[in-house]
Scaffold this motif. Structure first.
Motif, short mmCIF file in Angstrom:
data_model
loop_
_atom_site.label_atom_id
_atom_site.label_comp_id
_atom_site.label_asym_id
_atom_site.label_seq_id
_atom_site.Cartn_x
_atom_site.Cartn_y
_atom_site.Cartn_z
N LEU A 166 0.84 -1.20 0.00
CA LEU A 166 0.00 0.00 0.00
C LEU A 166 0.88 1.25 0.00
CD1 LEU A 166 -2.64 -1.08 2.66
CD2 LEU A 166 -2.93 -1.02 0.18
N PRO A 167 0.38 2.36 -0.53
CA PRO A 167 1.17 3.62 -0.50
C PRO A 167 1.48 4.02 0.93
CG PRO A 167 -0.71 3.80 -1.98
CD PRO A 167 -0.89 2.52 -1.23
N PHE A 168 2.68 4.60 1.14
CA PHE A 168 3.10 4.98 2.48
C PHE A 168 2.15 6.00 3.10
CE2 PHE A 168 5.61 7.56 5.46
CZ PHE A 168 6.08 6.55 6.29
N ASP A 169 1.52 6.81 2.24
CA ASP A 169 0.60 7.83 2.77
C ASP A 169 -0.55 7.21 3.56
OD1 ASP A 169 2.17 9.63 1.52
OD2 ASP A 169 0.85 9.92 -0.22
N TYR A 170 -0.87 5.94 3.26
CA TYR A 170 -1.96 5.27 3.97
C TYR A 170 -1.63 5.08 5.45
CZ TYR A 170 -4.75 4.17 -0.15
OH TYR A 170 -5.56 4.27 -1.26
N GLN A 171 -0.31 5.06 5.78
CA GLN A 171 0.09 4.80 7.16
C GLN A 171 -0.49 5.86 8.10
OE1 GLN A 171 4.22 4.00 7.71
NE2 GLN A 171 4.14 4.20 9.91
N THR A 172 -0.34 7.13 7.74
CA THR A 172 -0.86 8.21 8.58
C THR A 172 -2.37 8.13 8.67
OG1 THR A 172 0.98 9.59 7.86
CG2 THR A 172 -0.87 10.69 8.92
N LEU A 173 -3.03 7.84 7.53
CA LEU A 173 -4.49 7.75 7.51
C LEU A 173 -4.97 6.63 8.43
CD1 LEU A 173 -7.26 8.47 6.31
CD2 LEU A 173 -6.77 6.86 4.45
N ILE A 174 -4.35 5.47 8.32
CA ILE A 174 -4.76 4.33 9.14
C ILE A 174 -4.46 4.58 10.61
CG2 ILE A 174 -4.28 1.89 9.60
CD1 ILE A 174 -3.93 1.52 6.59
N GLN A 175 -3.32 5.21 10.90
CA GLN A 175 -2.99 5.54 12.29
C GLN A 175 -4.07 6.44 12.88
OE1 GLN A 175 0.89 7.18 12.83
NE2 GLN A 175 1.96 5.31 12.26
N GLY A 176 -4.48 7.44 12.12
CA GLY A 176 -5.53 8.35 12.60
C GLY A 176 -6.83 7.63 12.87
#
Length: 311
Positions: A285-295
């Motif tokens: 998955l794109p790394f940007d998803y990490q922040t979204l999922i963490q939130g």
């Protein structure tokens, strides 16, 4: 439900086990010594910062300056090592200077908030800017490598075990010692019912200052670990650690209003955040998803905590 109310870290532990299983499926060589050591090396700084943040949050406060403290400790440590000329003596002096710097940053935050009664969020946001500015003054650009003895020792083994594992074990021992001291109960009382704690004779101001000092010291240790990992100075180091540490504290079951929680739960929360990053990476998955999922996970954790506390 009553069991969960007092032990929200059990939910975090279950999530950690589930995420570890998913990570293992996506990364078949996960359970090998080198990969486990590599993961612990990456997760250790956020674990340490989250432990320190827990004591501040338990006291009903918050510290947004920990990321800048990490940067300031890093540049002070590498500058002292370079000034002394390297070698074992220089490394020890640099590490000592870094720990003193972290503790002093905690004293400044504690005195401003507990002594002068400034608002914690605004104050630590401001001191974070000041600490970050000081880091840029000490070392304007990234560089200034540390001696090979430093990073080789940190990345190597001591008595047959990885150095990072010794640091992790040491942090768990520190948690156990602090949790058994009267300070921990007094801190929880000060965070849960500050007025009542003051009326019973507790030195609430001193307790809150000590919590900030502990936070600064754990941030300093995290910085020294990052220095061992990067082997150089960086005045912009640790910029995301403040929000990540707060996320780990929330995931670990510590109430943001203060008064209840544990540093052990925050360790689990930090490991969950780290493994989420692994799962996202190995799932492609794109790394940007990490922040979204963490939130999203933090929101779910907050919602779960409110739900459990109402039952």
């Amino acid at each position: 439900m009553t069991l969960l109310r007092n032990r929200l870290w059990l939910v975090t532990l279950a999530a950690l086990i589930a995420l570890f299983a998913v990570n293992w499926i996506l990364q078949p060589n996960l359970v090998t010594p080198n990969v486990l050591k590599s993961n612990l090396t990456v997760f250790l700084p956020i674990v340490l910062v989250a432990i320190g943040q827990t004591y501040v949050v338990l006291g009903g406060d918050i510290d947004l300056s920990v990321g800048s403290i990490v940067a300031l400790v890093n540049v002070v440590a590498v500058s002292v090592i370079a000034a002394v000329g390297g070698g074992a003596t220089g490394v020890l002096l640099g590490m000592g200077a870094g720990l003193v710097t972290g503790a002093l940053c905690g004293v400044v935050n504690g005195l401003l908030i507990a002594g002068l009664r400034f608002q914690p969020i605004v104050t630590t946001f401001a001191t974070g800017i000041i600490f970050g500015g000081l880091a840029l003054l000490v070392l304007p650009t990234a560089g200034l490598p540390v001696p090979a003895e430093y990073w080789r020792t940190y990345g190597g083994y001591v008595f047959g075990l990885p150095t990072v594992l010794w640091v992790f074990i040491g942090s768990l021992i520190a948690i156990a010692i602090i949790s058994r001291r009267p300070f921990f109960k007094h801190l929880s009382a000060a965070g849960g019912q500050r007025t009542a704690a003051f009326q019973t004779g507790l030195k609430v101001g001193s307790i809150r200052v000590m919590a900030y000092v502990l936070c600064g010291l754990f941030a300093a240790v995290a910085s020294l670990c990052l220095t061992g990992e990067t082997a150089s100075g960086d005045p912009l180091m640790g910029r995301m650690l403040a929000l990540s540490s707060i996320s780990a504290v929330v995931l670990g079951g510590t109430a943001l209003s203060g008064g209840s929680g544990s540093a052990f739960g925050s360790v689990l929360g930090a490991l969950v955040l780290g493994i989420i990053g692994n799962v996202i990476f190995f799932a492609g998955l794109p790394f940007d998803y990490q922040t979204l999922i963490q939130g999203l996970i933090i929101l779910l954790a907050l919602a779960g905590g409110v739900l459990v506390s109402r039952r």
